[in-house]
Each structure stands twice: as C-alpha cells, then as structure tokens.
Design a protein around this motif. Structure first.
Motif, short mmCIF file in Angstrom:
data_model
loop_
_atom_site.label_atom_id
_atom_site.label_comp_id
_atom_site.label_asym_id
_atom_site.label_seq_id
_atom_site.Cartn_x
_atom_site.Cartn_y
_atom_site.Cartn_z
N ALA A 44 0.83 -1.20 0.00
CA ALA A 44 0.00 0.00 0.00
C ALA A 44 0.87 1.26 0.00
O ALA A 44 2.00 1.24 0.45
CB ALA A 44 -0.91 -0.02 1.23
N PRO A 45 0.32 2.41 -0.48
CA PRO A 45 -0.99 2.50 -1.14
C PRO A 45 -1.00 1.91 -2.55
O PRO A 45 -2.01 1.43 -3.01
CB PRO A 45 -1.28 4.00 -1.17
N GLY A 514 -1.09 14.58 14.74
CA GLY A 514 -2.23 13.78 14.30
C GLY A 514 -1.87 12.50 13.58
O GLY A 514 -2.75 11.80 13.07
N GLU A 515 -0.59 12.16 13.56
CA GLU A 515 -0.18 10.96 12.81
C GLU A 515 -0.20 9.73 13.72
O GLU A 515 0.80 9.29 14.27
CB GLU A 515 1.21 11.16 12.22
N THR A 516 -1.39 9.18 13.86
CA THR A 516 -1.55 7.94 14.60
C THR A 516 -1.86 6.82 13.63
O THR A 516 -2.44 7.05 12.56
CB THR A 516 -2.68 8.06 15.63
N GLU A 524 -4.83 7.32 6.52
CA GLU A 524 -4.97 8.20 5.35
C GLU A 524 -3.83 9.19 5.25
O GLU A 524 -3.35 9.49 4.17
CB GLU A 524 -6.31 8.93 5.43
N TRP A 525 -3.39 9.73 6.40
CA TRP A 525 -2.30 10.71 6.35
C TRP A 525 -1.03 10.11 5.76
O TRP A 525 -0.30 10.79 5.04
CB TRP A 525 -2.01 11.27 7.75
N TRP A 526 -0.79 8.84 6.04
CA TRP A 526 0.42 8.20 5.54
C TRP A 526 0.32 7.90 4.04
O TRP A 526 1.23 8.18 3.27
CB TRP A 526 0.70 6.91 6.31
N THR A 527 -0.81 7.34 3.61
CA THR A 527 -0.96 7.02 2.19
C THR A 527 -0.88 8.27 1.33
O THR A 527 -0.32 8.24 0.23
CB THR A 527 -2.29 6.28 1.92
N LYS A 528 -1.40 9.39 1.84
CA LYS A 528 -1.32 10.63 1.06
C LYS A 528 0.11 11.17 1.04
O LYS A 528 0.60 11.59 -0.01
CB LYS A 528 -2.27 11.68 1.62
N SER A 529 0.79 11.18 2.18
CA SER A 529 2.12 11.79 2.23
C SER A 529 3.14 10.99 1.42
O SER A 529 3.99 11.57 0.76
CB SER A 529 2.59 11.94 3.68
#
Length: 589
Positions: A44-45, A514-516, A524-529
């Motif tokens: 992923a992603p 907010g990165e949990t 979602e924050w990780w897949t976007k970044s």
C-alpha cells in the motif's frame, strides 16, 4: 520485547524511503543496530517497481539520520529486480562504505563521477544532469500512482510544464546517445535514455487523458483529439518496452514487462490498462466559436435566447508591471468544420501573440502588456474575439499602482518561495542550515545539521531563515509549508519548526501532528504523504499593510526537510499538485 545484547536490532523505513524508528539510547550495545531500506516495494498505497523513482539525495538525507544516530552495523536495501535500480544501488553501497565521505555539497559530483565511470568523461556532465533530473521528476509521483488528475491542466500550466520538462530531457538524452561511441550506446540506452523516454511518454499519456476530460467537460472538439493522443501514447509505451527487450539481441528481455498502467488496488493489474477517455459528439454543423481563459472561472451551463449555450468567463486575471504576466485565451472550436477566427485588442498597449487563425480543435493566443504605453490610473483593456458569426468581449484588467516592492512579489494573491532562496540565513553554534542540492519536487531543500542536534527554541537560539516578500493588499494570509514526508523517528512528540510574519509571535508547527496508526489499516495521512512525496502544513497569519514583509522560519528539530513555501491571500487557492511556481523576485534599485 527484551533482546539479548549480542543480537543486532534491525529497524526499517516505512517502505517508501522514510525512516520509522531510530534508537534513542544504549548506542554501545554489543549487537548494534541495522536498517532495512526500500528502493522497490510491493504494498500500500500502490506498489512501485517498474522504474527507479528514488532520489539519491533522499537516500543520503535519511541514511545520514540513520548513521549519525548510531545505526552502523548492518544496512540492507530492497531493490526488487536489479534493473532498473543500478544507479541508486551504486549510491546506497558507496555511501554505506564511508558515510562521512559524502556530504550534501558532494551529491552533484556523485552523478558526474558515476556517469564518467560508466560512459567516459566526455559527456559525464550532461549525463549527470539527465540522471539528476529524471529521478527528481519520477520521485514527484511514482508512475504506478499517476492518474489523469495528478497534474493540473487548468492552473499554473502545470501539466504542460511537466510534459515539457520530460520531453526536453528526452530530447537531450537522444542527443547524447547519438554522440556516444558504439561501446557505450547499449548501456546508455538501458541506464539513461530508455527510462527517460518511458517516463516522458507515460506522463504525457496521463496529461492527454486529463486534457480529454477537461475539454470534454467544456464542450470542445479538442476532447476527441486528446482521446486519440492518449491511445497513441498508450501504444507507444508497449513499443518502448519492446525496443528495450530487443536490445543487444534480447540481453535484457522481459525486464520491462512489469505492468504499471491502470492500478485500482495496491497490487499490479494483470495487464496494462489505458486510462479511460471519452469522445464528444460533434454537432453536424459548421464551426462554432468558444473560448476559455487562463485562470478564468469554469463556465457553467446557461441559456442564451432559446438555445443551450456556454456562459464564459469574460475577464483575464490582473496584470501588473512587476510580474509582467502572460496569459492565454484558449480559442475553441465546437463544430465539425474548421473554425476561422480573429482576435484584436482595442488598446495599443495590449499585445497578442496572433490576431487570426484557422483551427480544427483549439488554439492558444497569448496576451501580454506593453507597459511603456499603459496610461496612468486604473485602466481596463478589451479584446474582441470573433468567428463563425459570434463575437465575445474579454476584459484585460491592469494593476497600475503597485506599492514599493522588494523580494518575492505577489501574483494575483499568491507568493511562492523555494526554501533555499532565503534573503537572510542565521546559524548558531549548536546547529546550522544546509542546502541539499536537487532534493525535493521542485528545486532543492533545506535541512538542519548536525542531525543529532537537540531541540531548539524559537527566537532565543534557533537557526532561522528569512524571506522578503511583497503583497499588494493587506489581509489574512495562509502559509503552506511543503515538507518532505519525514516520520517521527525519535518518537518524542513529533518534529517541529516555528513560523512568523514580521514581528508576530512565532507559531510552532508539528510536522507529525495527528499521525496515529490504527492496528488494522494504513492511515490516510500516511498514504497521502508517501503518494505525494510531500507533507503540507498550514499556518494562518495576518498582514496589516500592503507592501514589503518578512517571513521567518526557525528550525527547531533536525529531520524537518523544507522544500517550499506558498502564501495565499484571501480567496480560494488554485489547486495544483506541485504548488504555484516560484514568484518573481524584485530587487529595488
């Protein structure tokens, strides 16, 4: 879990080249520490394994963190197939051999030295530039994650700029290929020319699909041209792979069979699937005139008389004598036959790149201003576009009275600044700024060294950089900081920096706020970044007067990689993947 002292503890990146954990203590343990890093990944992603998408500058920056934090016993790199990862593999191993021998300023020389070792010194400089550029462009977004919507067709000419950069690079690579001796040709094709041509073709294919959608939604026959262009480029992708496989009698056959187009899931599709395109039904009538304006509002369906027609934006954006803007009128044909049109300015200070044309699909006319002829005061010019029995008036607004300007100058509500282009830099005894050449999506990047420095305090002792900029109106401003997607590797509450405009109190921004991570999914924050290869952190400010101001950035924690800052005034910012291109820098006499 308790681990015996003689066992090596192996950390890893997040599969996308961003270190997840580094040790905070017990650096002298007998077994030591190791790092597992990725140049290729299935997961992923979306998996990435077709071409090299890794900048050596990012390897350097992340593995420097690794080494300086005591992870020195074992480095492992996941490369998938050895091809086409030869270049980043070489760098990873050379850097691992002696990390202290390669500093940020040495990175450009690495490209040249490697190119010279492979192809001789005659063209080493040119080849080094090709390698640096194509890996930079591919690292913006992996080929497998590209879509028709990745780069903006409407704003900042972004899609055209991306295609132009790739195609210019491909042309330079072909010129070098034709000048090389026979001994080097096959290796150069495999290592340099082929990945550049494949990447250039793929990006143009997706941009063509984006233009197909864009013109189709605006009722323009050009949609059908870009549908066919998408098909051509999709077919060319297979032809380029075939040429690679037939090179040297099939020496590297099958190495480019990895599917890379049409992902709908993290794993690859069974076959490459062309991005979807649509065709418009062309009215069986004579030519019909339409137009679109650069930065004009999207037209909405309206009614003129009894017939359905398009309601067009009628004004170009503001022109000013510092930015000296160039904007286009996109003349559209909405009929079956060729369209003949005229376009004329009522004022002699409005310059047009042409005054007439005949088109089947569309034609762009570029508008500039002759500032030596513009009258004083608030003025507005008029352009008249006519053809096929229709006539439209387009206004050209002028901002003639601008405040004294210094530094980066606002352009229609936006100021964009590349991080290394500071007006002033302040280092301290404890830490200093370092420019990492070529790192990032647009130019270069700024980091804090040493990477083991303790957390700094804004104003009191932190290194800072300042950027002069000018705005034409006072009001609220948001600042988007474009940062590399560094993880909170020390797990001490996130990596931070501080920001202020003029004399306001610095705002502390946490890169990792907010990165949990839930136990059962990729957040979602990780897949976007990792997909965007960027994190954008926003802060809100106020400028009380028009004119010159100062943006100040304090580096508080090592590990924050600054790429770019975009300041937006009131109003909705224009959407784009890379952000607004850098503003004009004005230095008063």
């Amino acid at each position: 879990m308790r681990v015996d002292d003689d066992i090596t503890v192996l950390f890893s990146d997040d599969n996308w080249g961003n270190i997840k954990y580094l040790p905070k203590e017990d650096l002298n343990r007998k077994g030591g520490y190791g790092m597992y890093y990725h140049l290729d990944y299935v997961g992923a992603p979306v998996s990435y394994r077709w071409l090299n998408v890794t900048q050596i500058e990012r390897i350097w920056e992340q593995m420097k963190l690794t080494y300086d934090h005591g992870v020195k016993n074992l480095w492992i790199v996941n490369v998938g197939d050895l091809k086409p990862m030869e270049f980043p593999i070489s760098f990873f191993l050379d850097y691992a051999w002696n990390p202290q021998a390669i500093q940020a300023a040495d990175l450009p020389k690495y490209y040249t030295n490697w190119a010279s070792a492979q192809f001789g010194p005659a063209h080493a400089g040119e080849i080094a530039e090709l390698l640096a550029r194509y890996t930079k462009y591919n690292a913006r977004r992996t080929p497998e994650m590209l879509t028709a919507d990745t780069y903006s067709v409407e704003n900042y000419r972004e899609a055209d700029r991306v295609v132009g950069e790739y195609n210019s690079l491909a042309e330079k690579a072909r010129q070098v290929y034709n000048q090389l001796g026979g001994t080097y040709k096959a290796a150069f094709y495999e290592l340099v020319l082929s990945p550049i041509e494949m990447s250039a073709n793929l990006n143009e294919m997706y941009v063509s699909a984006g233009k197909n959608k864009y013109y189709g939604e605006h009722g323009a026959v050009a949609a059908n041209y870009y549908a066919e262009r998408t098909r051509e480029l999709f077919a060319k992708d297979a032809q380029l792979a075939k040429a690679y496989h037939e090179l040297e009698g099939g020496k590297w056959n099958h190495m480019m069979t990895q599917t890379h187009i049409g992902y709908t899931y993290w794993d690859h599709p069974p076959l490459n699937m062309m991005p979807p395109v649509s065709y418009v039904q062309v009215p069986k009538k004579a030519a019909e005139l339409g137009y679109l304006l650069e930065y004009g509002e999207r037209p909405q369906w309206g009614w003129l008389d009894v017939e359905a027609d398009w309601a067009f934006s009628t004004s170009l954006p503001l022109f000013d004598k510092i930015n000296k803007q160039e904007c286009y009128v996109d003349v559209l044909n909405r009929g079956e036959e060729q369209l003949t049109y005229t376009i004329k300015a009522k004022e002699d200070w409005v310059r047009l790149s042409k005054e007439q044309g005949t088109v089947q699909y569309n034609d762009k006319v570029y508008v500039t201003i002759d500032w030596s002829k513009v009258p004083q005061g608030s003025v507005t010019g008029t352009i008249v576009l006519a053809g096929a029995g229709q006539e439209y008036a387009i206004t050209v607004p002028i901002r003639n009275n601008v405040p004294a300007a210094s530094g980066f100058v606002e352009n229609n509500g936006v100021v964009a600044i590349e991080a290394p282009h500071f007006t002033k830099k302040v280092d301290t005894k404890e830490a200093h700024w370092t420019v990492v050449p070529n790192l990032g999506r647009t130019t270069s990047s700024l980091i804090l060294e040493p990477v083991t420095a303790k957390t700094q305090t804004p104003r009191a002792n932190a290194p800072r950089v300042e950027y002069e900029f000018t705005v034409f109106t006072a009001g609220n401003v948001t600042v988007d900081a474009y940062l590399s997607p560094t993880q909170d590797f020390n797990k001490q509450g996130g990596l931070k920096y501080a920001i202020a405009i003029d004399n306001e109190n610095p705002q502390v921004v946490n890169l990792n706020a907010g990165e949990t991570k839930p136990d059962w999914e990729y957040p979602e924050w990780w897949t976007k970044s990792v997909g965007d290869h960027i994190k954008i952190k926003q802060s809100r400010h106020k400028v009380t007067t028009a004119g010159k101001h100062t943006l100040t950035i304090w580096a508080l924690d090592p590990g924050v990689v600054f790429q770019k800052f975009v300041l937006n005034g009131e109003g909705k910012p224009k959407a784009s993947y890379l952000g607004a291109p850098e503003s004009v820098y004005h230095k008063p006499f």
